[in-house]
Design a protein around this motif. Structure first.
Motif, PDB file in Angstrom:
ATOM      1  N   PHE A   1      19.746   0.046 -18.857  1.00 24.79           N
ATOM      2  CA  PHE A   1      18.686   0.291 -17.873  1.00 24.79           C
ATOM      3  C   PHE A   1      19.286   0.123 -16.476  1.00 24.79           C
ATOM      4  CE2 PHE A   1      15.156  -0.769 -15.129  1.00 24.79           C
ATOM      5  CZ  PHE A   1      14.181   0.123 -15.538  1.00 24.79           C
ATOM      6  N   ASP A   2      19.492   1.241 -15.789  1.00 26.66           N
ATOM      7  CA  ASP A   2      20.222   1.174 -14.523  1.00 26.66           C
ATOM      8  C   ASP A   2      19.573   2.067 -13.448  1.00 26.66           C
ATOM      9  OD1 ASP A   2      21.991   1.105 -12.452  1.00 26.66           O
ATOM     10  OD2 ASP A   2      23.553   2.272 -13.473  1.00 26.66           O
ATOM     11  N   PRO A   3      18.688   1.495 -12.634  1.00 26.76           N
ATOM     12  CA  PRO A   3      18.034   2.293 -11.580  1.00 26.76           C
ATOM     13  C   PRO A   3      19.033   2.872 -10.588  1.00 26.76           C
ATOM     14  CG  PRO A   3      17.077   0.091 -11.741  1.00 26.76           C
ATOM     15  CD  PRO A   3      18.276   0.087 -12.608  1.00 26.76           C
ATOM     16  N   GLY A   4      20.249   2.289 -10.546  1.00 28.53           N
ATOM     17  CA  GLY A   4      21.293   2.750  -9.630  1.00 28.53           C
ATOM     18  C   GLY A   4      21.643   4.214  -9.841  1.00 28.53           C
ATOM     19  N   ARG A   5      21.323   4.759 -11.001  1.00 29.43           N
ATOM     20  CA  ARG A   5      21.609   6.185 -11.260  1.00 29.43           C
ATOM     21  C   ARG A   5      20.916   7.080 -10.236  1.00 29.43           C
ATOM     22  NH1 ARG A   5      22.970   5.978 -16.769  1.00 29.43           N
ATOM     23  NH2 ARG A   5      21.941   4.287 -17.863  1.00 29.43           N
ATOM     24  N   TYR A   6      19.794   6.586  -9.714  1.00 29.99           N
ATOM     25  CA  TYR A   6      18.984   7.426  -8.813  1.00 29.99           C
ATOM     26  C   TYR A   6      19.207   7.091  -7.346  1.00 29.99           C
ATOM     27  CZ  TYR A   6      16.760   8.742 -13.119  1.00 29.99           C
ATOM     28  OH  TYR A   6      16.549   9.226 -14.379  1.00 29.99           O
ATOM     29  N   LEU A   7      20.194   6.221  -7.079  1.00 27.57           N
ATOM     30  CA  LEU A   7      20.385   5.753  -5.698  1.00 27.57           C
ATOM     31  C   LEU A   7      21.758   6.131  -5.160  1.00 27.57           C
ATOM     32  CD1 LEU A   7      18.857   2.202  -6.240  1.00 27.57           C
ATOM     33  CD2 LEU A   7      17.836   4.024  -4.864  1.00 27.57           C
ATOM     34  N   THR A   8      21.826   6.345  -3.851  1.00 25.79           N
ATOM     35  CA  THR A   8      23.125   6.573  -3.195  1.00 25.79           C
ATOM     36  C   THR A   8      23.788   5.198  -2.991  1.00 25.79           C
ATOM     37  OG1 THR A   8      22.082   6.358  -1.039  1.00 25.79           O
ATOM     38  CG2 THR A   8      22.248   8.588  -1.920  1.00 25.79           C
ATOM     39  N   PRO A   9      25.089   5.180  -2.665  1.00 25.99           N
ATOM     40  CA  PRO A   9      25.743   3.867  -2.489  1.00 25.99           C
ATOM     41  C   PRO A   9      25.061   3.002  -1.427  1.00 25.99           C
ATOM     42  CG  PRO A   9      27.367   5.632  -2.590  1.00 25.99           C
ATOM     43  CD  PRO A   9      26.031   6.297  -2.579  1.00 25.99           C
TER      44      PRO A   9
ATOM     45  N   LEU B   1      12.286   0.302  -5.917  1.00 20.26           N
ATOM     46  CA  LEU B   1      11.135   0.320  -6.834  1.00 20.26           C
ATOM     47  C   LEU B   1      10.949   1.721  -7.428  1.00 20.26           C
ATOM     48  CD1 LEU B   1       8.609  -1.041  -8.056  1.00 20.26           C
ATOM     49  CD2 LEU B   1       7.362  -0.366  -6.018  1.00 20.26           C
ATOM     50  N   GLN B   2      11.075   2.734  -6.579  1.00 18.52           N
ATOM     51  CA  GLN B   2      10.922   4.109  -7.063  1.00 18.52           C
ATOM     52  C   GLN B   2      12.012   4.447  -8.081  1.00 18.52           C
ATOM     53  OE1 GLN B   2       8.241   6.372  -6.249  1.00 18.52           O
ATOM     54  NE2 GLN B   2       9.182   7.095  -8.143  1.00 18.52           N
ATOM     55  N   ALA B   3      13.236   3.986  -7.800  1.00 13.31           N
ATOM     56  CA  ALA B   3      14.343   4.251  -8.725  1.00 13.31           C
ATOM     57  C   ALA B   3      14.088   3.562 -10.069  1.00 13.31           C
ATOM     58  CB  ALA B   3      15.660   3.775  -8.116  1.00 13.31           C
ATOM     59  N   VAL B   4      13.480   2.365 -10.018  1.00 15.11           N
ATOM     60  CA  VAL B   4      13.142   1.658 -11.268  1.00 15.11           C
ATOM     61  C   VAL B   4      12.154   2.509 -12.080  1.00 15.11           C
ATOM     62  CG1 VAL B   4      11.853  -0.331 -12.174  1.00 15.11           C
ATOM     63  CG2 VAL B   4      13.664  -0.692 -10.493  1.00 15.11           C
TER      64      VAL B   4
ATOM     65  N   LYS C   1      19.722   4.467  -0.839  1.00 15.62           N
ATOM     66  CA  LYS C   1      18.616   5.439  -0.649  1.00 15.62           C
ATOM     67  C   LYS C   1      18.424   6.214  -1.948  1.00 15.62           C
ATOM     68  CE  LYS C   1      18.976   6.107   4.284  1.00 15.62           C
ATOM     69  NZ  LYS C   1      20.338   5.934   4.807  1.00 15.62           N
ATOM     70  N   LEU C   2      17.253   6.829  -2.105  1.00 16.82           N
ATOM     71  CA  LEU C   2      17.048   7.669  -3.295  1.00 16.82           C
ATOM     72  C   LEU C   2      17.926   8.909  -3.179  1.00 16.82           C
ATOM     73  CD1 LEU C   2      13.190   7.702  -3.884  1.00 16.82           C
ATOM     74  CD2 LEU C   2      14.917   6.839  -5.458  1.00 16.82           C
ATOM     75  N   LYS C   3      18.599   9.280  -4.259  1.00 19.90           N
ATOM     76  CA  LYS C   3      19.413  10.500  -4.221  1.00 19.90           C
ATOM     77  C   LYS C   3      18.494  11.696  -3.984  1.00 19.90           C
ATOM     78  CE  LYS C   3      23.215   9.199  -7.223  1.00 19.90           C
ATOM     79  NZ  LYS C   3      23.696   9.207  -8.603  1.00 19.90           N
ATOM     80  N   PRO C   4      18.974  12.723  -3.256  1.00 23.22           N
ATOM     81  CA  PRO C   4      18.095  13.862  -2.934  1.00 23.22           C
ATOM     82  C   PRO C   4      17.538  14.555  -4.186  1.00 23.22           C
ATOM     83  CG  PRO C   4      20.177  13.989  -1.736  1.00 23.22           C
ATOM     84  CD  PRO C   4      20.294  12.817  -2.647  1.00 23.22           C
ATOM     85  N   ASP C   5      18.310  14.514  -5.305  1.00 26.66           N
ATOM     86  CA  ASP C   5      17.820  15.216  -6.496  1.00 26.66           C
ATOM     87  C   ASP C   5      17.107  14.279  -7.480  1.00 26.66           C
ATOM     88  OD1 ASP C   5      19.968  13.770  -7.239  1.00 26.66           O
ATOM     89  OD2 ASP C   5      20.995  15.374  -8.340  1.00 26.66           O
ATOM     90  N   ALA C   6      16.799  13.048  -7.050  1.00 29.78           N
ATOM     91  CA  ALA C   6      16.229  12.073  -7.993  1.00 29.78           C
ATOM     92  C   ALA C   6      14.883  12.556  -8.555  1.00 29.78           C
ATOM     93  CB  ALA C   6      16.053  10.724  -7.312  1.00 29.78           C
ATOM     94  N   GLN C   7      14.033  13.062  -7.697  1.00 31.26           N
ATOM     95  CA  GLN C   7      12.706  13.472  -8.160  1.00 31.26           C
ATOM     96  C   GLN C   7      12.804  14.684  -9.093  1.00 31.26           C
ATOM     97  OE1 GLN C   7       9.824  14.401  -5.116  1.00 31.26           O
ATOM     98  NE2 GLN C   7       8.141  14.208  -6.569  1.00 31.26           N
TER      99      GLN C   7
ATOM    100  N   THR D   1       0.868  -1.183   0.000  1.00 30.93           N
ATOM    101  CA  THR D   1       0.000   0.000   0.000  1.00 30.93           C
ATOM    102  C   THR D   1       0.903   1.231   0.000  1.00 30.93           C
ATOM    103  OG1 THR D   1      -0.034   0.336   2.377  1.00 30.93           O
ATOM    104  CG2 THR D   1      -1.631  -1.243   1.500  1.00 30.93           C
ATOM    105  N   PHE D   2       0.296   2.396  -0.102  1.00 29.37           N
ATOM    106  CA  PHE D   2       1.108   3.620  -0.167  1.00 29.37           C
ATOM    107  C   PHE D   2       1.939   3.828   1.104  1.00 29.37           C
ATOM    108  CE2 PHE D   2      -1.498   4.469  -3.842  1.00 29.37           C
ATOM    109  CZ  PHE D   2      -0.612   5.131  -4.682  1.00 29.37           C
ATOM    110  N   GLU D   3       1.510   3.208   2.197  1.00 27.90           N
ATOM    111  CA  GLU D   3       2.299   3.341   3.431  1.00 27.90           C
ATOM    112  C   GLU D   3       3.685   2.714   3.303  1.00 27.90           C
ATOM    113  OE1 GLU D   3      -0.104   1.884   6.662  1.00 27.90           O
ATOM    114  OE2 GLU D   3      -1.558   3.495   6.244  1.00 27.90           O
ATOM    115  N   ASP D   4       3.822   1.781   2.366  1.00 26.60           N
ATOM    116  CA  ASP D   4       5.115   1.105   2.185  1.00 26.60           C
ATOM    117  C   ASP D   4       6.050   1.880   1.260  1.00 26.60           C
ATOM    118  OD1 ASP D   4       4.196  -1.221   3.615  1.00 26.60           O
ATOM    119  OD2 ASP D   4       2.988  -1.690   1.849  1.00 26.60           O
ATOM    120  N   ARG D   5       5.526   2.902   0.606  1.00 27.69           N
ATOM    121  CA  ARG D   5       6.262   3.524  -0.499  1.00 27.69           C
ATOM    122  C   ARG D   5       7.650   4.039  -0.108  1.00 27.69           C
ATOM    123  NH1 ARG D   5       3.601   7.787  -4.705  1.00 27.69           N
ATOM    124  NH2 ARG D   5       5.275   7.771  -6.232  1.00 27.69           N
TER     125      ARG D   5
END
Ligand code: HEM
Length: 415
Positions: free
Chosen positions: A319-327, A263-266, A330-336, A253-257
């Motif tokens: 296709f590399d979701p890692g572009r949006y993630l820190t080592p 998943l968000q990085a994907v 976590k999602l990088k602060p500027d990902a969104q 559910t959205f509570e897990d987001r």
């Protein structure tokens, strides 16, 4: 540069190309094609009331319920997963607009909306828009004249726009009288929300929402499934994250987001890897300007080349979701912010971007927690290779591909 022009010089770069074709086809009151002026400003204000970030959570139930229905539809008939995705995005857009739960693919409003979208896609081609913009006189050519069959298509489209504008709106009004209207664009417009509005503005704005929302979101989801087929190791990581955070066999559910950054990085990477609108939606200038020494006359068509921007990354085809993630994952602060370019620029930025983000997330979270997407196999059990092919128009779609959809809880499989 796109941001500089569209944001810092927004009073110059917020128009759309003027083409008589929109009036001819009856679509000239739809927000995406409206010229920069009073009517457009009124429509944007109305859209903002129901789509701004601080009210968007009220549609979460709608998104999850629709995603569960999408899941059931695929479980029952996995071969047609493409049309189930189309139905998912169409019904979410229509339910958001008119506050009524859509009754499957035979719902009369779905039939109207999809019929209109088809006629528009066939009739309002980029070539025709260009031709009528360059030679507006063509709008007077009679339909019997060789090459002017578009006049018949235009007449049909005008009729369809008029019915699509009236029918669901009157249904919503009736429903509001009996108190059965869900929170939606029309419920806000009918005064249950914050402001009194002109009925004609509400109706016309509503008519454009489905056209802007349906195909862009469904194309993105089809790219997601394609990316999962082609990158099984990445799909494994999504599954691992879902299993740890939510639990195998449990639908998120959205509570897990917040706790599902991979998943968000994907999803961000899906939009970068193959943007639904590779050239955005063209802007036009309302005054002349000088940019880096170049003279840009008033009325210039300005294309913000999203496809080129999406290629300014290391190894852009990968296709590399890692572009949006820190080592540490976590999602990088500027990902969104980085992802926001796929929703356009400046005053014309997509008003449905928060709704779209939630709609994509709900479908992705539910489908990936329930299924594994794999390449289909031939009669000898050998995987059938996929060569992704994209259909081009304003919205770029992956052509249908074969896919094997396997239940992760062992409930069955389909091709
Ligand atoms: C993944 C899905 C979506 C993508 C990629 C997308 C992208 C875009 C882009 C690139 C534009 C043009 C921005 C510009 O001119 O700079 C746009 C405009 C627009 N979008 Fe979206 N969009 C999506 C979903 C939606 C949804 C769900 C809605 C409504 C609920 C929506 C409503 C609109 C409207 C009304 C416009 C016209 C804005 C204007 O011309 O002022 N979009 N979208």
């Amino acid at each position: 540069m796109a941001r500089l022009l569209a944001e810092q010089r927004s009073s110059i770069y917020s128009d759309r190309p003027h083409s008589p074709i929109y009036q001819l086809f009856g679509t000239h009151h739809m927000t995406p094609v409206l010229e920069y002026g009073k009517e457009w400003k009124r429509q944007r204000k109305l859209l903002h009331l129901s789509l701004r970030n601080d009210v968007i959570d009220r549609y979460q139930e709608l998104h999850l319920r629709s995603a569960h229905r999408l899941l059931e539809n695929i479980q029952q008939d996995s071969k047609n997963f493409y049309s189930h995705i189309d139905l998912y995005t169409a019904s979410a857009a229509l339910e958001f607009t008119y506050g009524r739960e859509v009754d499957g693919k035979n719902d009369p409003v779905i039939t109207m909306a999809t019929g209109l979208a088809e006629v528009m896609a066939k009739g309002l081609t980029v070539e025709r828009v260009g031709l009528l913009t360059a030679l507006p006189i063509l709008k007077y050519v009679p339909s019997w004249f060789p090459g002017a069959a578009f006049q018949d298509e235009a007449r049909k489209c005008r009729g369809m726009v008029a019915s699509f504008s009236d029918f669901p709106f009157s249904m919503a009004k009736k429903q509001a009288e009996t108190g059965g209207l869900q929170p939606s664009f029309i419920s806000d417009m009918l005064g249950q929300g914050e402001v009194e509005v002109e009925e004609s503005d509400a109706k016309e704005t509503a008519t454009g929402i489905y056209i802007a929302a349906g195909e862009t979101t469904s194309s993105t989801l089809k790219v997601l499934v394609l990316a999962m087929l082609l990158n099984p190791a990445i799909q494994d990581k999504v599954h691992a994250e879902l299993d740890v955070v939510v639990g195998k066999g449990v639908l998120p559910t959205f509570e897990d987001r917040e706790r599902l950054p991979y998943l968000q990085a994907v999803l961000y990477e899906v939009m970068r890897w193959h943007p639904a609108l590779p050239l955005g939606v063209p802007h036009a200038t309302t005054a002349s300007d000088i940019v880096e020494g170049y003279y840009i006359p008033k009325g210039t068509l300005v294309i913000f080349n999203t496809w080129a921007m999406s290629n300014q990354y290391n190894d852009p085809e990968c296709f590399d979701p890692g572009r949006y993630l820190t080592p540490d994952g976590k999602l990088k602060p500027d990902a969104q912010q980085d992802n926001s370019q796929y929703f356009g620029f400046g005053r014309r930025v997509c008003p449905g971007r928060f709704f779209a983000g939630d709609s994509l997330w709900a479908a992705a979270a539910v489908l990936l927690s329930a299924f594994r997407f794999e390449k289909a196999r031939d009669a000898f059990g050998k995987e059938i290779e996929i060569e992704p092919v994209f259909r081009h128009g304003m919205v770029s779609h992956p052509e249908p591909y074969r896919c094997s959809i396997i239940s992760r809880t062992g409930a069955g499989e389909g091709n």
